[in-house]
Enzyme design. Structure first.
Site, PDB file in Angstrom:
ATOM      1  N   VAL A  24       4.665  -2.048   2.808  1.00  0.00           N
ATOM      2  CA  VAL A  24       3.514  -1.648   3.620  1.00  0.00           C
ATOM      3  C   VAL A  24       3.075  -0.269   3.173  1.00  0.00           C
ATOM      4  O   VAL A  24       3.878   0.669   3.128  1.00  0.00           O
ATOM      5  CB  VAL A  24       3.856  -1.636   5.126  1.00  0.00           C
ATOM      6  CG1 VAL A  24       2.648  -1.204   5.939  1.00  0.00           C
ATOM      7  CG2 VAL A  24       4.346  -3.006   5.579  1.00  0.00           C
ATOM      8  N   VAL A  30       1.506  -5.258   0.910  1.00  0.00           N
ATOM      9  CA  VAL A  30       1.651  -5.931  -0.377  1.00  0.00           C
ATOM     10  C   VAL A  30       2.528  -7.151  -0.133  1.00  0.00           C
ATOM     11  O   VAL A  30       3.652  -7.028   0.350  1.00  0.00           O
ATOM     12  CB  VAL A  30       2.289  -5.021  -1.443  1.00  0.00           C
ATOM     13  CG1 VAL A  30       2.445  -5.786  -2.757  1.00  0.00           C
ATOM     14  CG2 VAL A  30       1.462  -3.768  -1.656  1.00  0.00           C
ATOM     15  N   ASP A 139       0.036  11.095 -10.985  1.00  0.00           N
ATOM     16  CA  ASP A 139       0.978  10.922  -9.870  1.00  0.00           C
ATOM     17  C   ASP A 139       2.206  10.134 -10.329  1.00  0.00           C
ATOM     18  O   ASP A 139       2.687   9.249  -9.631  1.00  0.00           O
ATOM     19  CB  ASP A 139       0.290  10.213  -8.703  1.00  0.00           C
ATOM     20  CG  ASP A 139       1.094  10.330  -7.398  1.00  0.00           C
ATOM     21  OD1 ASP A 139       1.887  11.286  -7.275  1.00  0.00           O
ATOM     22  OD2 ASP A 139       0.934   9.466  -6.521  1.00  0.00           O
TER      23      ASP A 139
END
Length: 552
Positions: A24, A30, A139
């Site tokens: 989540v 997902v 990231d």
């Protein structure tokens, strides 16, 4: 636009039956999915439209979709398809079963040096691929590195990534503080690639040591440590890898290691698989897998020509193309990463240069490397013919009959209902020839003349329709069809299987969902004797207004 359906009590979206929740996130869940026909597993990221608007992250989502659509690399998570509904976007992605690298390190601690090097080589290959295609991830962290069943690394989550341009410097501070470079947390300008190198250094340290080089619960203290660039090197690390870490974690980005420096480092070069950094990256396997094509034909009960046309069309959302790539990728995963050249890169500048292509006899060019098919003309011939002399004659590009219209995979009755709604909204007048054939007119408020056209719905193939726009003149008497069902078209429009549905959110999300293709696919009108002057422009304006109304 796709609709959610129930399949044995489970939710079905498109051809995918959704199963358990894998995780989540901020924008939604997902879930694991299974292709109903091929049986292959996928990960489906569900993004709620209202939530991504309220959180003002539309740009982030668009970037992730754009980047993942672009990439084909064995160590980058693939995006197969984006399915749109009125409430959600469904990103159908490659499924890997090993979870996050972060969880693996937390559970097992530091990784043996040989295994750490293998994973780091894969990660750096993927980062190099991104940078060569002008994308900075920004990231990178163990949470965004996933592991498959064979313990191969896969980079995911490109939501914060940026496209790089010559002379352009980035200033946005983003990513996780523990993995962020000093120039990022300080708000200084940075070019982009060097921040990914810093993050890769932190990941390598985490693999080898099981901890982070810079860590503190107090964020200001953490930032001070990062800016100082001083970190502990355990005694068990050999000197070679320690020098690599110190080079990658240089505070000064100008002194920091580049990918070239890392690739030439003695520690990194040990046991380096050749597929990770191919000598000629401009060459990708330009072949179509005949076995995969046959499997698609069996699953979808279609012909080989239909599959080939779908692949050559270049439409990544086509169901046959998606199924083909699912089969190819799952076969590659089973063979681990040894078939790197089956995952092609975006076309490079040398692609159109015939001398750069060395295709063995009998091999057909891979569709991902093919430009869109174009009509044959003295000045413009399809590059497909030049590259592939062994192409079957049935797939040869012929002089096409062009159409102006909209293609859709909605039901015929639903398409016509939307057409009537749009015409009524625009104040058009019409006469019904049959259930799928109309004569339409609109009065030009300036000239007082009527502009007339014919609208007819054709069945292009078993899954899609073409709403054809045809200009007609007062002198032209249309031949009335006695058929009450959509007719099969033999036009070139059948080569392009772009799906469309009429949904209220399509217009503003066209780039994300790809659900409506209200495009002009040709310019040769079928009028027997078109009038001079503004008649043609009036006809095009009439078409444009109807297409716009259908997209609302």
């Amino acid at each position: 636009m796709a609709e959610k359906q129930k399949h044995d009590g489970r939710v079905k979206i498109g051809h995918y039956v959704l199963g358990d929740t894998l995780g989540v996130g901020t924008f939604g869940k997902v879930k694991i999915g299974e292709h109903q026909l091929t049986g292959h597993k996928v990960a489906v990221k569900i993004l709620n439209r209202q939530k991504i608007r309220s959180l003002d992250v539309v740009g982030k989502i668009k970037r992730e979709i754009q980047n993942l659509k672009l990439f084909r690399h064995p160590h980058i998570i693939k995006l197969y398809q984006v399915i749109s509904t009125p409430t959600d976007f469904f990103m159908v992605m490659e499924y890997v079963s090993g979870g996050e690298l972060f969880d693996y390190i937390c559970k097992h601690g530091r990784v043996e040096e040989v295994e750490a090097r293998r994973l780091f080589q894969q990660i750096l290959s993927a980062v190099d691929y991104c940078h060569r295609h002008m994308v900075v991830h920004r990231d990178l962290k163990p949470e965004n590195v996933l592991l498959d069943a064979q313990m191969n690394a896969k980079i995911a989550d490109f939501g914060l990534s940026n496209m790089m341009s010559d002379g352009e410097f980035l200033r946005t501070s983003c990513g996780s503080p523990n993995y962020a470079a000093p120039e990022v947390i300080s708000g200084r300008l940075y070019a982009g690639p060097e921040v990914d190198i810093w993050s890769c250094g932190v990941i390598l340290y985490a693999l080898l040591c099981g901890t982070l080089p810079f860590d503190d619960e107090h964020v200001p203290t953490l930032f001070k440590k990062i800016r100082g660039g001083v970190f502990y090197i355990p005694d068990y690390l050999n000197r070679s890898v320690a020098t690599l870490l110190m080079h990658m974690l240089q505070v000064d980005p100008l002194k920091r290691a580049t990918i070239k420096d890392i690739r030439e480092h003695e520690w990194f070069k040990q046991d380096l698989p050749s597929y990770l950094f191919p000598e000629d990256p401009s060459y990708d396997a330009n072949v179509i897998d005949d076995e995969a094509v046959k499997e698609v034909c069996e699953k979808f009960e279609c012909t080989e020509s239909e599959v080939m046309n779908s692949l050559y069309s270049g439409d990544p959302q086509d169901q046959l193309a998606v199924a083909y790539h699912l089969i190819i990728d799952n076969r590659r995963i089973m063979n681990q990463a040894s078939e790197f050249y089956l995952a092609s890169s975006p076309p490079s500048g040398s692609f159109m240069d015939d001398s750069a292509m060395h295709i063995p006899p009998g091999l057909k060019p891979h569709p991902e490397r093919m430009p869109p098919l174009i009509a044959d003309s003295p000045k413009a011939r399809c590059p497909l013919d030049a590259l592939n002399t062994t192409k079957p004659k049935s797939l040869a590009v012929k002089k096409a009959k062009w159409h102006l219209g909209i293609r859709s995979q909605s039901k015929a009755c639903d398409i016509m209902a939307e057409v009537y709604r749009a015409m009524k909204q625009l104040g058009f007048e019409w006469k019904v020839v049959n259930a799928y054939h109309l004569r339409v007119r609109r009065k030009n408020p300036v000239t007082g003349n009527y502009v007339k056209m014919s609208l007819q719905l054709y069945l292009v193939d078993s899954r899609s329709y073409l709403l054809d726009f045809k200009s007609i003149d007062d002198e032209v008497v249309e031949q009335r069809s006695g058929s009450s069902t959509p007719q099969r078209s033999c036009s070139a429009a059948g080569l392009h299987r772009a799906r469309s549905s009429f949904d209220s959110s399509t217009a503003e999300n066209h780039s994300l969902s790809g659900s409506l293709t209200g495009s002009l696919t040709g310019s040769t009108l079928s009028s027997a004797s078109p009038r001079l002057g503004s008649h043609t422009m009036d006809f095009f304006e009439m078409c444009a207004s109807l297409i716009t109304a259908l997209a609302r």
